[in-house]
Design a protein around this motif. Structure first.
Motif, PDB file in Angstrom:
ATOM      1  N   ASP A 664      69.701  50.682  43.714  1.00 20.14           N
ATOM      2  CA  ASP A 664      70.279  50.872  44.951  1.00 20.14           C
ATOM      3  C   ASP A 664      72.020  51.045  44.420  1.00 20.14           C
ATOM      4  OD1 ASP A 664      68.110  51.135  46.597  1.00 20.14           O
ATOM      5  OD2 ASP A 664      68.411  49.297  47.374  1.00 20.14           O
ATOM      6  N   THR A 665      72.552  50.291  43.681  1.00 19.43           N
ATOM      7  CA  THR A 665      73.837  50.117  43.173  1.00 19.43           C
ATOM      8  C   THR A 665      74.254  50.640  41.901  1.00 19.43           C
ATOM      9  OG1 THR A 665      73.334  48.008  42.146  1.00 19.43           O
ATOM     10  CG2 THR A 665      73.934  47.994  44.564  1.00 19.43           C
ATOM     11  N   ILE A 666      73.343  51.838  41.506  1.00 21.28           N
ATOM     12  CA  ILE A 666      73.452  52.147  40.095  1.00 21.28           C
ATOM     13  C   ILE A 666      74.827  53.069  40.137  1.00 21.28           C
ATOM     14  CG2 ILE A 666      72.493  54.518  40.903  1.00 21.28           C
ATOM     15  CD1 ILE A 666      71.160  54.463  38.141  1.00 21.28           C
ATOM     16  N   MET A 673      79.919  53.333  32.586  1.00 15.39           N
ATOM     17  CA  MET A 673      79.167  53.076  31.073  1.00 15.39           C
ATOM     18  C   MET A 673      78.531  54.291  30.430  1.00 15.39           C
ATOM     19  SD  MET A 673      80.266  49.981  31.060  1.00 15.39           S
ATOM     20  CE  MET A 673      79.663  49.084  29.439  1.00 15.39           C
ATOM     21  N   LEU A 674      78.291  55.361  31.379  1.00 15.22           N
ATOM     22  CA  LEU A 674      77.418  56.524  30.791  1.00 15.22           C
ATOM     23  C   LEU A 674      78.080  57.539  29.894  1.00 15.22           C
ATOM     24  CD1 LEU A 674      75.113  57.100  34.106  1.00 15.22           C
ATOM     25  CD2 LEU A 674      74.501  56.308  31.742  1.00 15.22           C
ATOM     26  N   PRO A 690      74.982  45.720  27.971  1.00 14.56           N
ATOM     27  CA  PRO A 690      76.735  45.719  28.141  1.00 14.56           C
ATOM     28  C   PRO A 690      76.834  45.989  29.853  1.00 14.56           C
ATOM     29  CG  PRO A 690      76.141  46.673  25.906  1.00 14.56           C
ATOM     30  CD  PRO A 690      74.860  46.616  26.760  1.00 14.56           C
ATOM     31  N   ALA A 691      76.296  47.173  30.148  1.00 17.98           N
ATOM     32  CA  ALA A 691      76.501  47.313  31.346  1.00 17.98           C
ATOM     33  C   ALA A 691      76.316  46.305  32.668  1.00 17.98           C
ATOM     34  CB  ALA A 691      75.846  48.716  31.857  1.00 17.98           C
TER      35      ALA A 691
END
Length: 812
Positions: A664-666, A673-674, A690-691
């Motif tokens: 939900d908070t992606i 971090m992507l 790490p994320a």
């Protein structure tokens, strides 16, 4: 007026109601005489100084009513009583009663809302609940309330439940009982089999009725096509003295009058549509044969406009039809259904506003400057249908971005066409008149390929068209299309566009682009998909304008279309064609796809790779990929999430690290971090740890480490990860590495679950009480382990031994 009619008894009460309230609802059965008597009585009573306008739902009924009233006065039509219908008018300066069709009143109101010179408006046959009648009454009620408190309003109905109309109008209800003779209803003994041919069964019923009865016969069928086929089916089956007379709305008026008029000799058999239900009186009818079907205006998703569809009659309609047999004497009604089926019929026909295309209504309301909720509609228009109508009007340029009418919209409202076809006519000029008339009419060809060009060829020369062609042609439909096209040519300015371009103007949302593959599937500019027959002549066309489909909501089959060139599309819609940069996750390719596309609606005219796509756009698209592929929490990331959830469950203020909470908070914790992640393979290699760590601040990290440490430090100083995925935290460690430990490790106030391993890292004991193990079952374990692993130390008192991971040899 020497002939007394049933309505005469109700006239005094009606006039008193109109004098006192200025409005009324009159309920009177068919044949009571309300249509031809009431306007004359209002005129002669001097209730209003201006003209009386009476609305009729059909052109034939309007002309017939005007002629009958004029005859009553001993005058010709066009003097005291006149009429105005589409394409014809007979009025003069002396006209005091004007019978009009419903669309005429709407134009009068839109051009001069205060209705100057008009003292009364009568809505005849209001029970039919046509869209124009509902709109006309709503507009008149607003005019009467805001501009003309002297305007008399009267709604007349044959079968309508009149009380709701009375409440809407705040008007008294006046009822006429009417007068009729008994009618015997004769139903089928059992329902028709599903496979039965209804027209053949109807012909049999007509033959039976002719044999069992006397007097004129009225046969109800749903439409012109059925009437023609019934004529053919009855040919040679009735006695020679029977005269067959068709009666339907599209007939020339002279032929309609012949159908109504009595025959000099013999027995008249009238084959009629619902036009003969209420608003027309046909003399000498004593027998009714009812096929049990009616045509109603319904929104047709196939054509994108309202079309007439065939449905079962309602009980109210069946009662009206049967009543036609009891006007002059006792009669009989033969029904093509059983008495059991009769009870299952709906009570009343639905209002047209509930199921019809509302594009024209939305345009009229925009021209009036009102929202639906601002007007007194007996049945409010459905919100979803109105929204679709406004979207189309905006696409056609009839409404601006704020929903206000444009100059182009005003031009469309003035045309007697659906806004789609009006837009085409305005933009394309007189050359589009034939196509507009064709698309407003039912398909004149049966069994032909979908290409519109074939229909246009038949219109140009039907004899030449039929040479070497096996498709059935409807000559009546061709005649109507030609007549309507002739009329429409006078209402447009010259322009020069191809036939396909003309069609595209009417259907900007139906321009289709062929998809890749062997099956001829097309994506439409409006976003929907359609399919053609594989052997159709247009199957290989790269672009089509689709004007009619079978309406299937999943993938409609094309019923009529024309090929269009890309050049025409670009020329017609250049202001709506734009380059769009798209960066999105492709489920099929399992990667982020970034392209620059030249689009018209949902179709793509040009497609290029987007080389310099920004990183943040790729990351946003990859989020959709993550939602598609899943988070895949495992290893250290899964252990961290479990630790956070354990501490959060104990009341700490921490982010939701549950699987659903993380998803939900992606966008908050994963998006930054992507960078560099573009495909399913990249995501498979991506380390979530790490994320997850970055989403915790320093204080939260300390709190988690204190209350749920990530690892247990053995006496040798080695850190063993603690697994929080089970019911209690646990570790797995070599037994010898725990020598010398006399107090059981604790995490968060709970004993740590320890799986003790052999030198070969196989479980040999699970304990939450290490001191108890040393003094208890260790002796038995030592005995087994010394035999299996003689090179490893197995002291008698492990609490006094040094921890080790070495063998005896390595220790010396």
């Amino acid at each position: 007026m020497t002939l007394r009619l049933p309505i005469d008894d109700a006239i005094p009460g009606l006039l008193d109601a109109l004098r006192a309230h200025g409005r009324a609802v009159l309920q009177a059965p068919p044949g009571a005489g309300k249509t031809t008597r009431v306007p004359l009585e209002i005129l002669q009573a001097g209730l209003c100084p201006g003209r009386i306008v009476m609305l009729e739902p059909r052109r034939l009924a309007a002309r017939a009513a005007a002629e009958r009233m004029a005859e009553t006065l001993g005058e010709k039509v066009g003097h005291t009583v006149g009429y105005r219908v589409r394409g014809a008018a007979k009025v003069s300066k002396a006209t005091r009663i004007e019978v009009v069709t419903e669309g005429i009143l709407t134009r009068m109101l839109q051009s001069e809302p205060d209705l100057p010179g008009i003292g009364a408006v009568i809505f005849d046959e209001f029970h039919e609940r046509s869209l124009n009648a509902d709109l006309g009454l709503a507009l008149c009620l607003e005019v009467a309330g805001a501009l003309r408190d002297d305007l008399i309003l009267l709604a007349m109905s044959a079968t309508l439940d009149a009380e709701p109309v009375g409440r809407l109008m705040d008007a008294p209800l006046v009822t006429s009982q009417g007068r009729s003779f008994p009618v015997e209803t004769r139903w089928l003994d059992r329902p028709l089999p599903a496979q039965a041919r209804r027209l053949d069964a109807l012909a049999d019923l007509v033959v039976r009725a002719e044999r069992e009865t006397t007097g004129g016969m009225l046969v109800f069928l749903p439409g012109e096509g059925e009437i023609r086929r019934a004529q053919a089916a009855l040919s040679g089956r009735l006695p020679g003295n029977c005269v067959l007379r068709p009666l339907y709305g599209a007939m020339p008026f002279a032929a309609q009058r012949d159908a109504i008029a009595p025959v000099d000799t013999g027995r008249k058999v009238v084959l009629a549509t619902s036009i003969a239900e209420t608003s027309l009186t046909i003399p000498d009818i004593r027998v009714v044969v009812d096929m049990g079907q009616a045509r109603r205006a319904r929104f047709d998703p196939g054509s994108g406009m309202s079309r007439l569809v065939t449905e079962r009659v309602t009980r109210a309609e069946a009662t009206q039809r049967a009543g036609r047999a009891g006007r002059v004497a006792e009669g009989a009604c033969y029904c093509l259904w059983s008495s059991g089926e009769n009870g299952a019929l709906a009570a009343y026909p639905p209002a047209e506003i509930e199921a019809a295309d509302l594009t024209g209504l939305a345009l009229e309301l925009a021209l009036w400057g009102a929202e639906p909720e601002d007007l007194a509609f007996l049945t409010p228009p459905p919100e979803g249908t109105m929204a679709e109508a406004r979207t189309l009007l905006t696409m056609l340029g009839a409404l601006d971005g704020k929903g206000r009418i444009t100059d182009h919209g005003r031009a469309l409202a003035a045309l007697p066409l659906h806004p789609r076809l009006g837009h085409m006519l305005v933009q394309a000029g007189p050359d589009a008149a034939t196509l507009a008339a064709l698309m407003a009419e039912r398909d004149p060809l049966r069994g032909a390929p979908v290409d519109i060009s074939l229909r246009l060829e038949a219109l140009r020369d039907v004899r030449a068209f039929q040479r070497n062609r096996v498709w059935q042609v409807n000559p009546g439909a061709l005649d109507r299309i030609r007549a309507e096209a002739k009329r429409l040519r006078t209402q447009s300015r010259p322009a020069s566009l191809s036939t396909a371009a003309q069609a595209a103007l009417a259907y900007p949302d139906r321009i289709g682009q062929r998809r890749k593959g062997d099956v001829p599937r097309f994506v439409l500019s409006g976003g929907k998909g359609v399919v053609l027959g594989a052997d159709d002549t247009l199957a290989a066309a790269p672009y089509l304008v689709v004007t009619d489909t079978d309406g299937n909501p999943r993938e409609a089959r094309v019923r009529m279309a024309i090929q269009i060139s890309e050049a025409d599309i670009r020329d017609l819609f250049k202001d709506q064609i734009a380059w769009v940069a798209t960066c999105e996750w492709s489920k099929r390719e399992r990667r982020v796809v970034a392209r620059r596309q030249e689009r018209f609606g949902a179709i793509t005219l040009a497609d290029r790779i987007w080389k310099d796509v920004p990183d943040d756009a790729v990351a946003m698209a990859m989020l959709d990929g993550v939602r598609d592929l899943g988070l895949r929490l495992d290893g250290a990331a899964a252990r961290l999430a479990a630790r956070v959830e354990l501490v959060r469950a104990a009341g700490a203020d921490l982010p939701d690290f549950s699987a659903q909470g993380l998803m939900d908070t992606i966008e908050d914790w994963l998006l930054p971090m992507l960078s560099g992640v573009r495909s399913a393979d990249d995501w498979k290699r991506f380390d979530l740890l790490p994320a997850l760590r970055a989403s915790l601040n320093w204080t939260q990290t300390q709190e988690v480490d204190r209350r749920a440490p990530g690892a247990f430090e053995t006496p040798l100083g080695r850190k063993v990860p603690i697994d929080y995925g089970g019911a209690v935290p646990e570790i797995a460690v070599r037994l010898q590495e725990m020598f010398g430990v006399t107090r059981h490790p604790v995490v968060g106030g709970e004993p740590l679950k320890i799986t003790l391993l052999s030198p070969a890292r196989r479980p040999i004991q699970i304990t939450r009480d290490l001191p108890g193990f040393w003094t208890g079952s260790y002796a038995d374990v030592r005995k087994d382990m010394r035999a299996q692993y003689p090179k490893h130390p197995w002291p008698e008192d492990p609490t006094q031994a040094d921890p080790t991971l070495r063998t005896k040899r390595k220790m010396t």
